[in-house]
Write a protein that holds these residues in place. Sequence first.
Motif, PDB file in Angstrom:
ATOM      1  N   GLY A 124     -25.462  53.663  54.985  1.00  0.00           N
ATOM      2  CA  GLY A 124     -26.214  54.185  53.849  1.00  0.00           C
ATOM      3  C   GLY A 124     -25.371  55.057  52.927  1.00  0.00           C
ATOM      4  O   GLY A 124     -25.904  55.882  52.184  1.00  0.00           O
ATOM      5  N   LYS A 125     -24.081  54.840  52.959  1.00  0.00           N
ATOM      6  CA  LYS A 125     -23.170  55.625  52.118  1.00  0.00           C
ATOM      7  C   LYS A 125     -23.460  55.411  50.630  1.00  0.00           C
ATOM      8  O   LYS A 125     -23.584  56.370  49.873  1.00  0.00           O
ATOM      9  CB  LYS A 125     -21.732  55.234  52.443  1.00  0.00           C
ATOM     10  CG  LYS A 125     -20.689  55.965  51.665  1.00  0.00           C
ATOM     11  CD  LYS A 125     -19.313  55.618  52.182  1.00  0.00           C
ATOM     12  CE  LYS A 125     -19.115  54.121  52.320  1.00  0.00           C
ATOM     13  NZ  LYS A 125     -19.297  53.406  51.057  1.00  0.00           N
ATOM     14  N   SER A 126     -23.595  54.137  50.238  1.00  0.00           N
ATOM     15  CA  SER A 126     -23.823  53.849  48.821  1.00  0.00           C
ATOM     16  C   SER A 126     -25.190  54.340  48.363  1.00  0.00           C
ATOM     17  O   SER A 126     -25.341  54.840  47.247  1.00  0.00           O
ATOM     18  CB  SER A 126     -23.695  52.348  48.567  1.00  0.00           C
ATOM     19  OG  SER A 126     -22.391  51.922  48.910  1.00  0.00           O
ATOM     20  N   THR A 127     -26.184  54.199  49.226  1.00  0.00           N
ATOM     21  CA  THR A 127     -27.527  54.687  48.898  1.00  0.00           C
ATOM     22  C   THR A 127     -27.495  56.196  48.688  1.00  0.00           C
ATOM     23  O   THR A 127     -28.082  56.725  47.746  1.00  0.00           O
ATOM     24  CB  THR A 127     -28.499  54.334  50.054  1.00  0.00           C
ATOM     25  OG1 THR A 127     -28.383  52.945  50.340  1.00  0.00           O
ATOM     26  CG2 THR A 127     -29.926  54.661  49.704  1.00  0.00           C
ATOM     27  N   ALA A 148     -15.928  52.999  44.601  1.00  0.00           N
ATOM     28  CA  ALA A 148     -14.560  52.716  45.048  1.00  0.00           C
ATOM     29  C   ALA A 148     -14.532  51.748  46.224  1.00  0.00           C
ATOM     30  O   ALA A 148     -13.480  51.501  46.801  1.00  0.00           O
ATOM     31  CB  ALA A 148     -13.847  54.012  45.427  1.00  0.00           C
ATOM     32  N   ASP A 149     -15.716  51.219  46.569  1.00  0.00           N
ATOM     33  CA  ASP A 149     -15.773  50.259  47.663  1.00  0.00           C
ATOM     34  C   ASP A 149     -15.485  48.878  47.088  1.00  0.00           C
ATOM     35  O   ASP A 149     -16.397  48.112  46.786  1.00  0.00           O
ATOM     36  CB  ASP A 149     -17.158  50.307  48.310  1.00  0.00           C
ATOM     37  CG  ASP A 149     -17.197  49.525  49.610  1.00  0.00           C
ATOM     38  OD1 ASP A 149     -16.236  48.764  49.873  1.00  0.00           O
ATOM     39  OD2 ASP A 149     -18.176  49.662  50.355  1.00  0.00           O
ATOM     40  N   ILE A 150     -14.192  48.574  46.911  1.00  0.00           N
ATOM     41  CA  ILE A 150     -13.873  47.336  46.200  1.00  0.00           C
ATOM     42  C   ILE A 150     -14.074  46.108  47.088  1.00  0.00           C
ATOM     43  O   ILE A 150     -14.111  45.001  46.598  1.00  0.00           O
ATOM     44  CB  ILE A 150     -12.460  47.361  45.585  1.00  0.00           C
ATOM     45  CG1 ILE A 150     -11.394  47.403  46.650  1.00  0.00           C
ATOM     46  CG2 ILE A 150     -12.297  48.540  44.648  1.00  0.00           C
ATOM     47  CD1 ILE A 150     -10.055  47.066  46.057  1.00  0.00           C
ATOM     48  N   PHE A 151     -14.232  46.307  48.398  1.00  0.00           N
ATOM     49  CA  PHE A 151     -14.523  45.177  49.282  1.00  0.00           C
ATOM     50  C   PHE A 151     -16.008  44.828  49.242  1.00  0.00           C
ATOM     51  O   PHE A 151     -16.379  43.676  49.442  1.00  0.00           O
ATOM     52  CB  PHE A 151     -14.113  45.486  50.724  1.00  0.00           C
ATOM     53  CG  PHE A 151     -12.654  45.767  50.868  1.00  0.00           C
ATOM     54  CD1 PHE A 151     -11.753  44.710  50.941  1.00  0.00           C
ATOM     55  CD2 PHE A 151     -12.166  47.053  50.907  1.00  0.00           C
ATOM     56  CE1 PHE A 151     -10.404  44.953  51.072  1.00  0.00           C
ATOM     57  CE2 PHE A 151     -10.818  47.303  51.040  1.00  0.00           C
ATOM     58  CZ  PHE A 151      -9.927  46.252  51.116  1.00  0.00           C
ATOM     59  N   GLY A 152     -16.835  45.822  49.029  1.00  0.00           N
ATOM     60  CA  GLY A 152     -18.278  45.575  48.997  1.00  0.00           C
ATOM     61  C   GLY A 152     -18.943  46.454  47.959  1.00  0.00           C
ATOM     62  O   GLY A 152     -19.693  47.370  48.303  1.00  0.00           O
ATOM     63  N   PRO A 153     -18.670  46.180  46.672  1.00  0.00           N
ATOM     64  CA  PRO A 153     -19.250  47.041  45.642  1.00  0.00           C
ATOM     65  C   PRO A 153     -20.771  46.943  45.643  1.00  0.00           C
ATOM     66  O   PRO A 153     -21.313  45.852  45.786  1.00  0.00           O
ATOM     67  CB  PRO A 153     -18.666  46.484  44.335  1.00  0.00           C
ATOM     68  CG  PRO A 153     -18.257  45.088  44.649  1.00  0.00           C
ATOM     69  CD  PRO A 153     -17.910  45.048  46.110  1.00  0.00           C
ATOM     70  N   SER A 154     -21.471  48.062  45.554  1.00  0.00           N
ATOM     71  CA  SER A 154     -22.925  47.986  45.538  1.00  0.00           C
ATOM     72  C   SER A 154     -23.543  48.751  44.385  1.00  0.00           C
ATOM     73  O   SER A 154     -24.753  48.698  44.207  1.00  0.00           O
ATOM     74  CB  SER A 154     -23.499  48.464  46.870  1.00  0.00           C
ATOM     75  OG  SER A 154     -22.875  49.644  47.272  1.00  0.00           O
ATOM     76  N   ALA A 155     -22.715  49.458  43.585  1.00  0.00           N
ATOM     77  CA  ALA A 155     -23.288  50.219  42.470  1.00  0.00           C
ATOM     78  C   ALA A 155     -24.019  49.329  41.460  1.00  0.00           C
ATOM     79  O   ALA A 155     -25.061  49.743  40.949  1.00  0.00           O
ATOM     80  CB  ALA A 155     -22.202  51.044  41.778  1.00  0.00           C
ATOM     81  N   ILE A 224     -17.752  59.776  44.119  1.00  0.00           N
ATOM     82  CA  ILE A 224     -17.028  58.551  44.474  1.00  0.00           C
ATOM     83  C   ILE A 224     -17.636  57.951  45.734  1.00  0.00           C
ATOM     84  O   ILE A 224     -17.649  58.586  46.795  1.00  0.00           O
ATOM     85  CB  ILE A 224     -15.520  58.804  44.706  1.00  0.00           C
ATOM     86  CG1 ILE A 224     -14.872  59.403  43.448  1.00  0.00           C
ATOM     87  CG2 ILE A 224     -14.811  57.504  45.091  1.00  0.00           C
ATOM     88  CD1 ILE A 224     -13.355  59.469  43.515  1.00  0.00           C
ATOM     89  N   ASP A 225     -18.155  56.734  45.595  1.00  0.00           N
ATOM     90  CA  ASP A 225     -18.645  55.983  46.755  1.00  0.00           C
ATOM     91  C   ASP A 225     -17.412  55.352  47.395  1.00  0.00           C
ATOM     92  O   ASP A 225     -16.894  54.353  46.922  1.00  0.00           O
ATOM     93  CB  ASP A 225     -19.647  54.926  46.259  1.00  0.00           C
ATOM     94  CG  ASP A 225     -20.255  54.104  47.387  1.00  0.00           C
ATOM     95  OD1 ASP A 225     -19.954  54.375  48.568  1.00  0.00           O
ATOM     96  OD2 ASP A 225     -21.030  53.186  47.075  1.00  0.00           O
ATOM     97  N   MET A 226     -16.954  55.965  48.478  1.00  0.00           N
ATOM     98  CA  MET A 226     -15.690  55.550  49.095  1.00  0.00           C
ATOM     99  C   MET A 226     -15.858  54.249  49.876  1.00  0.00           C
ATOM    100  O   MET A 226     -16.937  53.951  50.376  1.00  0.00           O
ATOM    101  CB  MET A 226     -15.215  56.627  50.067  1.00  0.00           C
ATOM    102  CG  MET A 226     -14.893  57.954  49.424  1.00  0.00           C
ATOM    103  SD  MET A 226     -13.269  57.977  48.660  1.00  0.00           S
ATOM    104  CE  MET A 226     -12.240  58.191  50.117  1.00  0.00           C
TER     105      MET A 226
HETATM  106 MG    MG Z   1     -21.608  50.680  50.347  1.00  0.00          MG
END
Ligand code: MG
Length: 369
Positions: A124-127, A148-155, A224-226
């Motif tokens: 739930g980091k992005s949330t 910044a989660d370029i493997f799984g962008p969720s923004a 920053i969403d790491m």
């Molecule tokens: Mg995420």
Amino acid sequence: MTPPISGASSDSQALEAQIRAALDRVTLPQSSQGLIAAGRIDGMVVREGNVVFGITIDPAEAAVMEPVRRAAEQAALAVPGVKSVSAVLTAERSAGPGTKSGRPTLLPTVAQVIAVASGKGGVGKSTTAANLAVALAQSGLKVGLLDADIFGPSAPRMMGLTARPEMTADRKLIPLQAHGVAVMSIGFLVAEDNAMIWRGPMVMGALEQLMRDVAWGPLDVMVIDMPPGTGDAQLTIAQRVPLAGAVIVSTPQDIALLDARRGIAMFRKVEVPILGIVENMSYFLCPNCGHRADIFSHGGAHKEAETMGVPFLAEIPLEPAIREAADGGTPVVVSAPDSQSAALYRGLADKVRAQVGTAPRAAPTIRGL
Ligand SMILES: [Mg+2]
Ligand SMILES: Nc1ncnc2c1ncn2[C@@H]1O[C@H](COP(=O)(O)OP(=O)(O)O)[C@@H](O)[C@H]1O
């Protein structure tokens, strides 16, 4: 010497010693000095045979040190028990002009940068990052959200953004705006389901572009969403970005906490203050009757925060409304501002704000202070 990360098993400690011995047989260019003896290896993380470390260099040495980096990866990979190795060149910090607290100034127009991190994905980091960013904006600050989660962008999904960013005359990307927040994500540039194989240097290149080649403008705070984990991307962001602090997101389960501990250890190593731990999916809030059920052994993160000596910031329930809101593009602090969950995110924002001491640039009305 780098102290072993707390929670590391004695197995990984033995393996780390062997890796260090192997790395010391890799010598600097035109020198007989090994990397360990020269004090060049930094921030090593050994986890289930997966190894990450930095090689400190002078920025001018980058080209000559690239073969050394590859040799170091090979040497570590040759140690029995090692499954993967990722070595990154990290430029030594200098406290010269243009740097803040000894760190290079990426994002010079941002007053405070806060990393939202977790040891693993799906907690739930992005949330949390999205709701925190919006709640900070609701409190009157000028806020940016960098995915910044370029493997799984969720923004894009969580902030409800589908447009492609435009460019300024000097070829900088203009962040998209959603819910009062300026947002940038690699997901705006490539399709979310486009599986990408990123190699270490490409990851850093992409991340740097999202910071340097974006017209962020003056911001009070950037969230920053790491990327999840404690690998090279995380380490490099922590070293290169002038972070005011890190918020660690964990679920109550022990395994996630173990990962959270590694995240905390990584930030401590690069001297980034830990603002505290958020326990997400802390308990189940029934949408029908409002009953609260502690389905996981609730309270683990609270105890862990005490053990680690870091603040405990919030307990966010596992609540269908939070997921529906996040996955529907309108974070719960906007879609249901009167809900208990929204109040919890606002409480988190207030605590973060109190800790980093953000004062708004303009003079808007401030709620909740
Ligand atoms: Mg995420
Ligand atoms: N507190 C919560 N209650 C219900 N669902 C949640 C909560 N936090 C996150 N989720 C959902 O869990 C999934 C993973 O969350 P996400 O924020 O994408 O995790 P991460 O960024 O750590 O990988 C998403 O579908 C999200 O909507």
